[in-house]
Design a protein around this motif. Sequence first.
Motif: not given
Length: 140
Positions: A28-30, A55-57, A109-110, A120-122
């Motif tokens: 549900m949070f996802d 976006w990744v958790d 945090v994503m 990860a990218v800026t």
Amino acid sequence: MISVHKSVAHPWLGDVMGHMTTRFYVAMFDDASYHVLHHLFEWNGARDKTGDLGWVDVRHTINYEAEVAAGDLLEVRAELLKVGGKSITVSYEMINLGSGDTAATLEGVMVLFDLAKRCAVTIPDDLRDIARKHIKADFV
């Protein structure tokens, strides 16, 4: 906080002890996180037309505060806490609509992620500026 998900605790979401099991809180949070991303950036998986970004958790901190039983109606609300160089931090609260109790909270945090390079990218300045307008009290 804004409403980002509503659900029902169906009997099949329960565990052997008679309350909703952890895997379904996380689900549900996802689901709620996609609504947060859409609210912030109008992101729906197709914002980057090339499909190169997502976006990744990378972190979840969950507190389970009250039991959820079969039949309980749930609403997840969220607010943006922080915008970093590559990440955003979001606070979620799952409310049992029948009792008014907070069932659980999650701070997540994503990270903006290059799907081809797998790193990860800026966050681009335009997205960072949009997100900053929504931090905490202004997240309406």
